[in-house]
Design a protein around this motif. Structure first.
Motif, PDB file in Angstrom:
ATOM      1  N   THR A   1       0.836  -1.188   0.000  1.00  0.00           N
ATOM      2  CA  THR A   1       0.000   0.000   0.000  1.00  0.00           C
ATOM      3  C   THR A   1       0.872   1.240   0.000  1.00  0.00           C
ATOM      4  O   THR A   1       1.795   1.367   0.786  1.00  0.00           O
ATOM      5  N   GLY A   2       0.558   2.170  -0.910  1.00  0.00           N
ATOM      6  CA  GLY A   2       1.257   3.447  -0.940  1.00  0.00           C
ATOM      7  C   GLY A   2       0.460   4.504  -0.217  1.00  0.00           C
ATOM      8  O   GLY A   2      -0.661   4.264   0.236  1.00  0.00           O
ATOM      9  N   GLN A   3       1.046   5.674  -0.091  1.00  0.00           N
ATOM     10  CA  GLN A   3       0.364   6.801   0.533  1.00  0.00           C
ATOM     11  C   GLN A   3       0.416   7.984  -0.410  1.00  0.00           C
ATOM     12  O   GLN A   3       1.403   8.166  -1.128  1.00  0.00           O
ATOM     13  N   GLN A   4      -0.654   8.786  -0.418  1.00  0.00           N
ATOM     14  CA  GLN A   4      -0.736   9.925  -1.312  1.00  0.00           C
ATOM     15  C   GLN A   4      -1.440  11.079  -0.610  1.00  0.00           C
ATOM     16  O   GLN A   4      -2.509  10.905  -0.047  1.00  0.00           O
ATOM     17  N   LEU A   5      -0.831  12.247  -0.678  1.00  0.00           N
ATOM     18  CA  LEU A   5      -1.441  13.468  -0.171  1.00  0.00           C
ATOM     19  C   LEU A   5      -2.183  14.135  -1.313  1.00  0.00           C
ATOM     20  O   LEU A   5      -1.698  14.171  -2.450  1.00  0.00           O
ATOM     21  N   ALA A   6      -3.365  14.644  -1.039  1.00  0.00           N
ATOM     22  CA  ALA A   6      -4.152  15.382  -2.024  1.00  0.00           C
ATOM     23  C   ALA A   6      -4.694  16.623  -1.342  1.00  0.00           C
ATOM     24  O   ALA A   6      -4.730  16.717  -0.107  1.00  0.00           O
ATOM     25  N   VAL A   7      -5.103  17.592  -2.153  1.00  0.00           N
ATOM     26  CA  VAL A   7      -5.612  18.843  -1.610  1.00  0.00           C
ATOM     27  C   VAL A   7      -6.773  19.332  -2.465  1.00  0.00           C
ATOM     28  O   VAL A   7      -6.825  19.087  -3.672  1.00  0.00           O
ATOM     29  N   GLY A   8      -7.725  19.971  -1.818  1.00  0.00           N
ATOM     30  CA  GLY A   8      -8.844  20.610  -2.507  1.00  0.00           C
ATOM     31  C   GLY A   8      -9.106  21.936  -1.825  1.00  0.00           C
ATOM     32  O   GLY A   8      -8.670  22.157  -0.693  1.00  0.00           O
TER      33      GLY A   8
ATOM     34  N   ASP B   1     -18.506  15.169 -13.732  1.00  0.00           N
ATOM     35  CA  ASP B   1     -18.824  15.876 -12.497  1.00  0.00           C
ATOM     36  C   ASP B   1     -18.234  17.285 -12.470  1.00  0.00           C
ATOM     37  O   ASP B   1     -17.481  17.685 -13.353  1.00  0.00           O
ATOM     38  N   TRP B   2     -18.573  17.991 -11.395  1.00  0.00           N
ATOM     39  CA  TRP B   2     -17.941  19.261 -11.045  1.00  0.00           C
ATOM     40  C   TRP B   2     -17.208  19.038  -9.745  1.00  0.00           C
ATOM     41  O   TRP B   2     -17.640  18.256  -8.903  1.00  0.00           O
ATOM     42  N   ALA B   3     -16.081  19.699  -9.562  1.00  0.00           N
ATOM     43  CA  ALA B   3     -15.259  19.510  -8.366  1.00  0.00           C
ATOM     44  C   ALA B   3     -14.696  20.851  -7.913  1.00  0.00           C
ATOM     45  O   ALA B   3     -14.749  21.843  -8.639  1.00  0.00           O
ATOM     46  N   LEU B   4     -14.139  20.837  -6.733  1.00  0.00           N
ATOM     47  CA  LEU B   4     -13.376  21.974  -6.246  1.00  0.00           C
ATOM     48  C   LEU B   4     -11.981  21.902  -6.859  1.00  0.00           C
ATOM     49  O   LEU B   4     -11.507  20.814  -7.193  1.00  0.00           O
ATOM     50  N   PRO B   5     -11.295  23.017  -7.015  1.00  0.00           N
ATOM     51  CA  PRO B   5      -9.928  22.954  -7.544  1.00  0.00           C
ATOM     52  C   PRO B   5      -9.014  22.179  -6.606  1.00  0.00           C
ATOM     53  O   PRO B   5      -9.138  22.278  -5.387  1.00  0.00           O
ATOM     54  N   GLY B   6      -8.095  21.414  -7.180  1.00  0.00           N
ATOM     55  CA  GLY B   6      -7.137  20.657  -6.378  1.00  0.00           C
ATOM     56  C   GLY B   6      -6.727  19.377  -7.071  1.00  0.00           C
ATOM     57  O   GLY B   6      -6.976  19.189  -8.252  1.00  0.00           O
ATOM     58  N   GLY B   7      -6.107  18.494  -6.307  1.00  0.00           N
ATOM     59  CA  GLY B   7      -5.663  17.216  -6.845  1.00  0.00           C
ATOM     60  C   GLY B   7      -4.550  16.630  -6.012  1.00  0.00           C
ATOM     61  O   GLY B   7      -4.223  17.125  -4.930  1.00  0.00           O
ATOM     62  N   ALA B   8      -3.938  15.572  -6.539  1.00  0.00           N
ATOM     63  CA  ALA B   8      -2.838  14.899  -5.845  1.00  0.00           C
ATOM     64  C   ALA B   8      -1.625  15.816  -5.782  1.00  0.00           C
ATOM     65  O   ALA B   8      -1.348  16.562  -6.713  1.00  0.00           O
ATOM     66  N   VAL B   9      -0.910  15.741  -4.667  1.00  0.00           N
ATOM     67  CA  VAL B   9       0.310  16.525  -4.465  1.00  0.00           C
ATOM     68  C   VAL B   9       1.495  15.604  -4.712  1.00  0.00           C
ATOM     69  O   VAL B   9       1.656  14.589  -4.027  1.00  0.00           O
TER      70      VAL B   9
END
Length: 142
Positions: free
Chosen positions: A2-9, A26-34
């Motif tokens: 298992t890996g780990q991933q930080l994301a932000v919105g 869909d529609w989303a808030l701005p952001g994504g994986a860091v």
């Protein structure tokens, strides 16, 4: 393994409007994986259409497994700096809640909608151990 991933919105407001990004269907808030070494809010800045963004406060943390990766997504309220380049759509809050509410992925949908509707406090922790089950929240989201 298992890996780990930080994301932000981020919630970006202009008066009573919220900035949404089209993420078909869909529609989303701005952001994504860091990515490693990338500034925390780089994707938010890129997708929001501002020269930079200033974090105002942490709104939520969502922890969830997806595709063998353990994600931790930080949701911020940010202020855009400089002129806006027209990216995304400025949507009245009720319509933003309705559009976000149709998003298929609960760990992105639920914290955003709960915050925007006042059902969750600032800095709520959302934890999914199984995406087919409801999350645990602290403090409890109403």
């Amino acid at each position: 393994m298992t890996g780990q991933q930080l994301a932000v919105g981020a919630v970006v407001r202009r008066g009573k409007d919220v900035l949404l990004i089209s993420d078909p269907p869909d529609w989303a808030l701005p952001g994504g994986a860091v990515e490693p070494g990338e500034p925390l809010l780089a994707k938010v800045t890129q997708e929001s259409g501002f020269a930079s963004v200033l974090p105002e406060r942490l709104l939520w943390v969502a922890r969830y497994p997806a595709g063998g990766i353990d994600y931790e997504m930080l949701g911020f309220e940010v202020t855009g700096v400089g002129p806006h380049d027209g990216s995304g759509a400025w949507v009245p809050l009720p319509e933003a809640v309705e559009r976000l509410g149709r998003m298929w992925f609960a760990p992105i949908r639920e914290p955003a909608v709960a915050y925007l509707t006042g059902r969750a406090r600032v800095a709520t922790l959302w934890t999914w151990t199984d995406l087919n089950e409801p999350p645990l929240t602290h403090p409890r989201a109403g």
